[in-house]
Design a protein around this motif. Structure first.
Motif, short mmCIF file in Angstrom:
data_model
loop_
_atom_site.label_atom_id
_atom_site.label_comp_id
_atom_site.label_asym_id
_atom_site.label_seq_id
_atom_site.Cartn_x
_atom_site.Cartn_y
_atom_site.Cartn_z
N SER A 66 0.82 -1.22 0.00
CA SER A 66 0.00 0.00 0.00
C SER A 66 0.85 1.27 0.00
CB SER A 66 -0.95 0.01 1.20
OG SER A 66 -0.23 0.01 2.42
N THR A 67 1.98 1.29 0.73
CA THR A 67 2.82 2.49 0.72
C THR A 67 3.46 2.69 -0.65
OG1 THR A 67 4.62 1.17 1.72
CG2 THR A 67 3.30 2.55 3.19
N TYR A 68 3.87 1.62 -1.28
CA TYR A 68 4.43 1.73 -2.63
C TYR A 68 3.37 2.21 -3.62
CZ TYR A 68 9.18 -0.09 -2.07
OH TYR A 68 10.51 -0.22 -1.74
N VAL B 120 3.63 12.54 -1.31
CA VAL B 120 4.21 11.38 -2.01
C VAL B 120 5.27 10.72 -1.14
CG1 VAL B 120 5.62 10.66 -3.97
CG2 VAL B 120 3.74 12.28 -4.33
N LEU B 121 6.18 11.52 -0.63
CA LEU B 121 7.33 10.97 0.09
C LEU B 121 7.00 10.53 1.51
CD1 LEU B 121 10.06 13.42 -1.23
CD2 LEU B 121 9.57 11.10 -1.98
N PHE B 122 5.89 11.00 2.05
CA PHE B 122 5.41 10.48 3.34
C PHE B 122 5.21 8.97 3.24
CE2 PHE B 122 1.85 9.21 6.05
CZ PHE B 122 2.25 9.69 7.30
N PHE B 123 4.55 8.54 2.19
CA PHE B 123 4.34 7.10 1.99
C PHE B 123 5.57 6.42 1.39
CE2 PHE B 123 0.01 8.89 1.87
CZ PHE B 123 -0.58 8.13 2.86
N ALA C 252 6.47 -2.09 -8.28
CA ALA C 252 7.03 -2.74 -7.09
C ALA C 252 5.94 -3.02 -6.06
CB ALA C 252 8.11 -1.85 -6.48
N GLY C 253 4.97 -2.12 -5.94
CA GLY C 253 3.86 -2.34 -5.01
C GLY C 253 3.04 -3.55 -5.39
N LEU C 254 2.83 -3.76 -6.69
CA LEU C 254 2.09 -4.93 -7.15
C LEU C 254 2.87 -6.22 -6.88
CD1 LEU C 254 0.66 -3.57 -10.52
CD2 LEU C 254 -0.60 -3.98 -8.39
#
Length: 532
Positions: A351-353, A384-387, A457-459
Motif C-alpha cells: 500500500s505504501t508503494y 508522495v514521500l510520506f508514503f 514494485a507495489g504490485l
C-alpha cells in the motif's frame, strides 16, 4: 541448552532466539536504538551538507581548487561507488566475523575519512576521502541492520527498523539548516565554515562510537558460530536487567531451535540460498529497491531546477523547500511504522508503494495542467514521500529479515548496493536530463517513470511480500545451520505472553509507536543516489 557432538561441529538445542523475542521493551533496547540507529542521522547530514556546500567550495578563497560540478558530480559518484563497494566488502565480513566487530570498524572508517575530508587541500584528497566515507557508510548498512533485527524483539522489529532507516531524513533536515550557518561568511570565513561541517560529523560519530561499546554481539550470530556460552551470558545479562527494571520475573520463553554449528558458510552457498531457494524473495527485494530508487530520483534529482525554472524560486531559497520535504520523509516511517507490525508487512509494503506511486501520478497531472505553485508542489511532494519513505525503509527491513541468518548481512549489502547503484546511474543519465530541460512535458515524463516503477514494485509486494510481522527470524527463514524439522519450534517463542505491542512496557519506558520517536545558505538537495 543442550549440545551433542556431530561430525565437524556440534549439534545444539537452544531457546535463545525465543528468549530474545519474548522480551518486553526496555531501556536496554533504547540503548541499542541509540547506539546503532543514530548513524543514519549522520548519513543524512553528511550527504546533505556536501550537496549544499558545492557552490562554496568552488569559490575563490575556499581553500580548495575544485569546481561545483566536481563536487556534485565526481565526488558524489565516488561516494556512491564507495558505498556500494563497502556494502559488499563489509557485508561478507559481517556474516563471517560478527556484527559488533564490523559495526565498530565501519564507524571508525567513516569517522576517520570524514575527519580527513575536513582537512582537504587538493581535489584528489577530497575525492579519495569522499570514496572512503562512502566505503564506511556502505558497511554500516549491512552490519547495523543485521544487528538491529537480531536484537530487537519480534513484536517491535518492523517499526524500529523503519524509524531507524527513516531517521536519515532527520539528518537531512539538520544538514540543510547547518549549511545555512556554515555558509554565512558573516559568521565563518569561506575556508573555515565548510570544514567545520565535516568536523561536526566527526564529533557526532565519535560519540556514537563510545555508545556502541556497550552494544553486545548478536547472540544469534554467536550461536551458529560455536560461541554459545557467550550467547548465553549476554542473554542472561539482558534478562536480569529487564527483570530489575520491571520488578518482576519474565515469562518463560516457548520454543527451541536445534542447530548444527559451523564456523562459516561459503559465498557460493549464500548465492544458491538467496537466488535459488529464495528466488521469489530475491525478486521481491530487487523490485522494492529499484522502485524506490527511481521514485526518489524522479523527484530529488531535479527538484531545485524545477523550483527555479518553473516557479522563479531563488536558488538560494531552494534549501528551505528541501527541509520541508525532508520532514515529510521522516514523518512517514515515524507515524506508519507501528502498522507494519500490526496490520502486517504485505498490506503495508504494497500500500505504501502503490499510494506513493499513484500520488506522484496525480502530481504529474496537476503539474502538466499548470495547477501548482512552488508551495503546493512541495506539499504534493511531501504527501508522495510520506508514503514513499515508509515504503523505502520497509525495503531495508524486508531484505534483512526474509533470508537465513547466515546470509543476512550479505543479502542486505547486495540489495543496498543494487539500489544505490541504480540511483547513482539512473539519476544522472535520465532524471537530471529530463527535469533540467525546462520543458513541462519532460518533467512530467520523469515523474511518470518514477511513479510507474513504484507502482510496479507495489504490485510485486502484494503477491510476494512475506508475512513476517511478529514472527521469529528463524521462522521466517530457516537458518542454514538448523537441523531439519526443528527450526519452526522457536517461532512459538516470538509471541510474547506479555501482551500486544505497546502494552508490554510496564514499569519501563514505552516502546516506539506511531506516536513515539522513530534525509546553501538556501542550498539545493543532496545527490539522491546516496540514499535512494
Amino acid at each position: 541448552m543442550s549440545t551433542a557432538e556431530a561430525g565437524t561441529g556440534r549439534t545444539l538445542t537452544t531457546d535463545i532466539p525465543a528468549r530474545l523475542d519474548r522480551l518486553p521493551w526496555s531501556r536496554w533496547h533504547w540503548t541499542i536504538v541509540i547506539g546503532l540507529g543514530t548513524v543514519w542521522i549522520l548519513d543524512g547530514l553528511e550527504v546533505t551538507v556536501v550537496g549544499n556546500i558545492a557552490s562554496r567550495l568552488s569559490e575563490p578563497g575556499s581553500g580548495l581548487a575544485i569546481s561545483s560540478g566536481q563536487v556534485t558530480g565526481v565526488a558524489a559518484a565516488l561516494y556512491v561507488a564507495g558505498a556500494c563497494a563497502g556494502a559488499l566488502f563489509w557485508g561478507r565480513l559481517t556474516d563471517r566475523f560478527g556484527r559488533k566487530n564490523l559495526f565498530m570498524i565501519t564507524l571508525a572508517v567513516y569517522l576517520a575519512a570524514t575527519a580527513l575530508t575536513a582537512v582537504s587541500w587538493e581535489a584528489w584528497w577530497f575525492f579519495l576521502f569522499r570514496f572512503l566515507t562512502g566505503f564506511g557508510i556502505g558497511g554500516e548498512y549491512a552490519a547495523i541492520n543485521s544487528a538491529i533485527d537480531e536484537l530487537i524483539p519480534a513484536d517491535y522489529r518492523g517499526r524500529v527498523d523503519l524509524i531507524i532507516n527513516g531517521s536519515f531524513w532527520l539528518g537531512a533536515v539538520g544538514g540543510s539548516l547547518l549549511s545555512i550557518v556554515a555558509l554565512d561568511t558573516g559568521l565563518l570565513a569561506k575556508d573555515v565554515g565548510w570544514r567545520l561541517t565535516f568536523a561536526l560529523g566527526t564529533v557526532l560519530a565519535l560519540v556514537i562510537l563510545l555508545v556502541r561499546r556497550h552494544v553486545p554481539e548478536s547472540p544469534r550470530w554467536l550461536l551458529i558460530h560455536g560461541r554459545d556460552r557467550e550467547a548465553e551470558e549476554i542473554v542472561s545479562g539482558i534478562e536480569r536487567r529487564v527483570e530489575e527494571e520491571r520488578g518482576e520475573p519474565l515469562p518463560a520463553a516457548e520454543g527451541e531451535l536445534e542447530i548444527h554449528q559451523r564456523k562459516s558458510v561459503s559465498f557460493m552457498e549464500i548465492a544458491r540460498t538467496v537466488f535459488g531457494r529464495y528466488r521469489r524473495r530475491a525478486v521481491l527485494g530487487f523490485s522494492l529497491f529499484i522502485g524506490q530508487a527511481f521514485l526518489y530520483n524522479a523527484i530529488t534529482f531535479g527538484f531545485g531546477a524545477i523550483l527555479t525554472k518553473f516557479f522563479d524560486v531563488p536558488s538560494g531559497h531552494t534549501g528551505y523547500y528541501f527541509a520541508v520535504i525532508a520532514v515529510g520523509n521522516f514523518c512517514g516511517p515515524l507515524l506508519l511504522g507501528k502498522l507494519f507490525d500490526t496490520v502486517g508487512r504485505r498490506v503495508m509494503i504494497s500500500s505504501t508503494y502503490l499510494l506513493s506511486g499513484l500520488l506522484l501520478f496525480g502530481t504529474a497531472w496537476l503539474f502538466d495542467r499548470g495547477s501548482l505553485s512552488a508551495g503546493t508542489l512541495t506539499a504534493c511532494w511531501c504527501a508522495v514521500l510520506f508514503f514513499a519513505s515508509a515504503g523505502a525503509s520497509s525495503a531495508y527491513l524486508t531484505v534483512s529479515e526474509i533470508f537465513p541468518m547466515e546470509t543476512r548481512a550479505m543479502s542486505i549489502a547486495f540489495f543496498y548496493a543494487l539500489g544505490t547503484a541504480a540511483g547513482g546511474i539512473s539519476g544522472p543519465l535520465l532524471f537530471a536530463d529530463l527535469t533540467g530541460t525546462g520543458r513541462v512535458g519532460d518533467t512530467v515524463l520523469a515523474f511518470c517513470i518514477g511513479a510507474a516503477l513504484m507502482c510496479a514494485a507495489g504490485l510485486v509486494a502484494a503477491f510476494l511480500a512475506v508475512r513476517a510481522e511478529r514472527r521469529s527470524l528463524e521462522d521466517i527463514a530457516r537458518p542454514l545451520t538448523a537441523v531439519a524439522g526443528r527450526a519452526r519450534a522457536a517461532a512459538r517463542g516470538a509471541r510474547p505472553s506479555g501482551g500486544t505491542p505497546g502494552s508490554q512496557g510496564r514499569g519501563g519506558p514505552s516502546a516506539p509507536s506511531a506516536g513515539g520517536s522513530q534525509g546553501r545558505g538556501g542550498p539545493s538537495a543532496p545527490p539522491a543516489a546516496s540514499r535512494p
